[in-house]
Design a protein around this motif. Structure first.
Motif, mmCIF file in Angstrom:
data_model
loop_
_atom_site.group_PDB
_atom_site.id
_atom_site.type_symbol
_atom_site.label_atom_id
_atom_site.label_comp_id
_atom_site.label_asym_id
_atom_site.label_seq_id
_atom_site.Cartn_x
_atom_site.Cartn_y
_atom_site.Cartn_z
ATOM 1 N N LEU A 57 0.928 -1.040 -0.017
ATOM 2 C CA LEU A 57 -0.139 0.005 0.038
ATOM 3 C C LEU A 57 0.778 1.152 0.027
ATOM 4 N N PRO A 58 0.387 2.210 -0.813
ATOM 5 C CA PRO A 58 1.002 3.573 -0.513
ATOM 6 C C PRO A 58 1.037 4.063 0.906
ATOM 7 N N SER A 59 2.085 4.736 1.292
ATOM 8 C CA SER A 59 2.112 5.248 2.716
ATOM 9 C C SER A 59 0.964 6.062 2.977
ATOM 10 N N SER A 60 0.345 6.849 2.125
ATOM 11 C CA SER A 60 -0.692 7.655 2.443
ATOM 12 C C SER A 60 -2.027 7.072 2.803
ATOM 13 N N ALA A 61 -2.171 5.615 2.261
ATOM 14 C CA ALA A 61 -3.099 4.626 2.750
ATOM 15 C C ALA A 61 -2.998 3.700 3.550
ATOM 16 N N ALA A 62 -1.745 3.695 3.941
ATOM 17 C CA ALA A 62 -1.519 2.684 5.334
ATOM 18 C C ALA A 62 -2.155 2.796 6.670
ATOM 19 N N ALA A 63 -2.468 4.009 6.850
ATOM 20 C CA ALA A 63 -3.223 4.169 8.113
ATOM 21 C C ALA A 63 -4.601 3.834 7.964
ATOM 22 N N THR A 64 -5.121 3.845 6.916
ATOM 23 C CA THR A 64 -6.633 3.423 6.694
ATOM 24 C C THR A 64 -7.045 2.337 6.085
ATOM 25 N N VAL A 65 -6.294 1.433 5.903
ATOM 26 C CA VAL A 65 -6.290 -0.064 5.292
ATOM 27 C C VAL A 65 -5.483 -1.111 5.906
ATOM 28 N N ALA A 66 -6.007 -2.240 5.767
ATOM 29 C CA ALA A 66 -5.159 -3.319 6.276
ATOM 30 C C ALA A 66 -5.169 -4.448 5.387
ATOM 31 N N ALA A 67 -4.352 -5.342 5.489
ATOM 32 C CA ALA A 67 -4.375 -6.377 4.474
ATOM 33 C C ALA A 67 -5.547 -7.355 4.864
ATOM 34 N N ALA A 68 -6.175 -7.813 3.636
ATOM 35 C CA ALA A 68 -7.063 -8.691 3.700
ATOM 36 C C ALA A 68 -6.864 -9.813 4.474
ATOM 37 N N PRO A 69 -7.706 -10.532 5.466
ATOM 38 C CA PRO A 69 -7.411 -11.845 6.060
ATOM 39 C C PRO A 69 -7.391 -12.828 4.766
ATOM 40 N N PRO A 70 -6.448 -14.082 5.058
ATOM 41 C CA PRO A 70 -6.168 -15.049 4.352
ATOM 42 C C PRO A 70 -7.536 -15.693 3.954
ATOM 43 N N ALA A 71 -8.415 -15.944 4.765
ATOM 44 C CA ALA A 71 -9.879 -16.353 4.444
ATOM 45 C C ALA A 71 -10.656 -15.751 3.306
ATOM 46 N N VAL A 72 -10.252 -14.472 3.338
ATOM 47 C CA VAL A 72 -10.967 -13.739 2.291
ATOM 48 C C VAL A 72 -10.548 -13.697 0.948
ATOM 49 N N ALA A 73 -9.220 -14.052 0.936
ATOM 50 C CA ALA A 73 -8.155 -14.293 -0.316
ATOM 51 C C ALA A 73 -8.858 -14.861 -1.558
ATOM 52 N N THR A 74 -9.598 -15.827 -1.212
ATOM 53 C CA THR A 74 -10.243 -16.697 -2.406
ATOM 54 C C THR A 74 -11.640 -16.274 -2.891
ATOM 55 N N ALA A 75 -12.290 -15.434 -1.951
ATOM 56 C CA ALA A 75 -13.466 -14.572 -2.309
ATOM 57 C C ALA A 75 -13.479 -14.175 -3.932
ATOM 58 N N VAL A 76 -14.787 -14.301 -4.294
ATOM 59 C CA VAL A 76 -14.883 -13.576 -5.746
ATOM 60 C C VAL A 76 -15.621 -12.199 -5.369
ATOM 61 N N PRO A 77 -15.436 -11.386 -6.291
ATOM 62 C CA PRO A 77 -15.993 -9.955 -6.091
ATOM 63 C C PRO A 77 -17.562 -9.951 -6.042
ATOM 64 N N VAL A 78 -18.319 -9.361 -5.295
ATOM 65 C CA VAL A 78 -19.726 -9.224 -5.486
ATOM 66 C C VAL A 78 -20.216 -8.066 -6.272
ATOM 67 N N ALA A 79 -19.401 -7.008 -6.457
ATOM 68 C CA ALA A 79 -19.584 -6.018 -7.442
ATOM 69 C C ALA A 79 -18.533 -4.912 -7.468
ATOM 70 N N PHE A 80 -18.477 -4.250 -8.721
ATOM 71 C CA PHE A 80 -17.628 -3.494 -9.097
ATOM 72 C C PHE A 80 -18.087 -2.067 -8.816
ATOM 73 N N VAL A 81 -17.282 -1.020 -8.808
ATOM 74 C CA VAL A 81 -17.526 0.484 -8.825
ATOM 75 C C VAL A 81 -16.690 1.010 -9.978
ATOM 76 N N ASP A 82 -17.169 1.155 -10.922
ATOM 77 C CA ASP A 82 -16.416 1.729 -12.154
ATOM 78 C C ASP A 82 -16.230 3.227 -12.116
ATOM 79 N N LEU A 83 -14.973 3.651 -12.266
ATOM 80 C CA LEU A 83 -14.466 5.175 -12.117
ATOM 81 C C LEU A 83 -14.350 5.534 -13.665
ATOM 82 N N PRO A 84 -14.335 6.810 -13.709
ATOM 83 C CA PRO A 84 -14.525 7.270 -15.031
ATOM 84 C C PRO A 84 -13.098 6.780 -15.989
ATOM 85 N N SER A 85 -13.614 6.333 -17.295
ATOM 86 C CA SER A 85 -12.764 5.885 -18.188
ATOM 87 C C SER A 85 -12.091 6.852 -18.930
#
Length: 163
Positions: free
Chosen positions: A26-54
């Motif tokens: 993670l970039p240092s600016s985001a390090a304070a607000t995020v954490a690594a996803a737990p291993p149990a979540v690592a195999t999950a499939v996304p439930v949705a996507f948020v498309d940003l401007p192309s």
């Protein structure tokens, strides 16, 4: 959206589980607000996507910055993964991973991000980009894209959301 692109995105999602995980910090600016996803979540499939401007794929061989910004609208922690899609035109020519260079700003340094390819779409793996975004915090992920072989196409940043 053309059927090929929908099919390509669906195929890309199914292929993600088989992709090797690459180092992603993670970039240092985001390090304070995020954490690594737990291993149990690592195999999950996304439930949705948020498309940003192309935007159109740049054709000038220069490095162009892309910023993925997503705010967790809830009070609960949310597992997310930023992703960059580079979409080729519907009828080609189709871009390959060697045609573009994508880097992520991590720890104050630009690091190359591996790209996978599926049905004319280049994409960053989700498995290595997963993180937990705390409630009401904002993820800001910076990328730099250089097109080595100019071609028509579209750059589509998005954020995958998990349960």
């Amino acid at each position: 959206m053309p059927t090929r692109k929908l099919l390509g995105r669906a195929l890309a999602l199914t292929a993600l589980a088989a992709l090797p995980t690459a180092a992603f910090t993670l970039p240092s600016s985001a390090a304070a607000t995020v954490a690594a996803a737990p291993p149990a979540v690592a195999t999950a499939v996304p439930v949705a996507f948020v498309d940003l401007p192309s935007s159109p794929l740049p054709t000038d061989h220069a490095a162009h910055r892309i910023t993925v910004t997503y705010r967790n609208p809830t009070a609960a922690d949310q597992t997310v993964a930023p992703q960059i899609l580079v979409e080729s035109p519907d009828h080609g020519p189709f871009l390959g991973p060697a045609d573009v260079k994508l880097e992520v700003l991590s720890g104050g340094h630009w690091r190359t991000v591996p790209l996978a390819s599926q049905t004319g779409t280049l994409y960053t793996p989700l498995t290595s980009a997963k993180l937990v975004l705390h409630g009401h915090h904002t993820l800001v992920q910076r990328y730099r894209l250089t097109v080595l072989e100019p071609s028509p196409g579209t750059v589509q940043p998005r954020v995958a959301l998990y349960d």
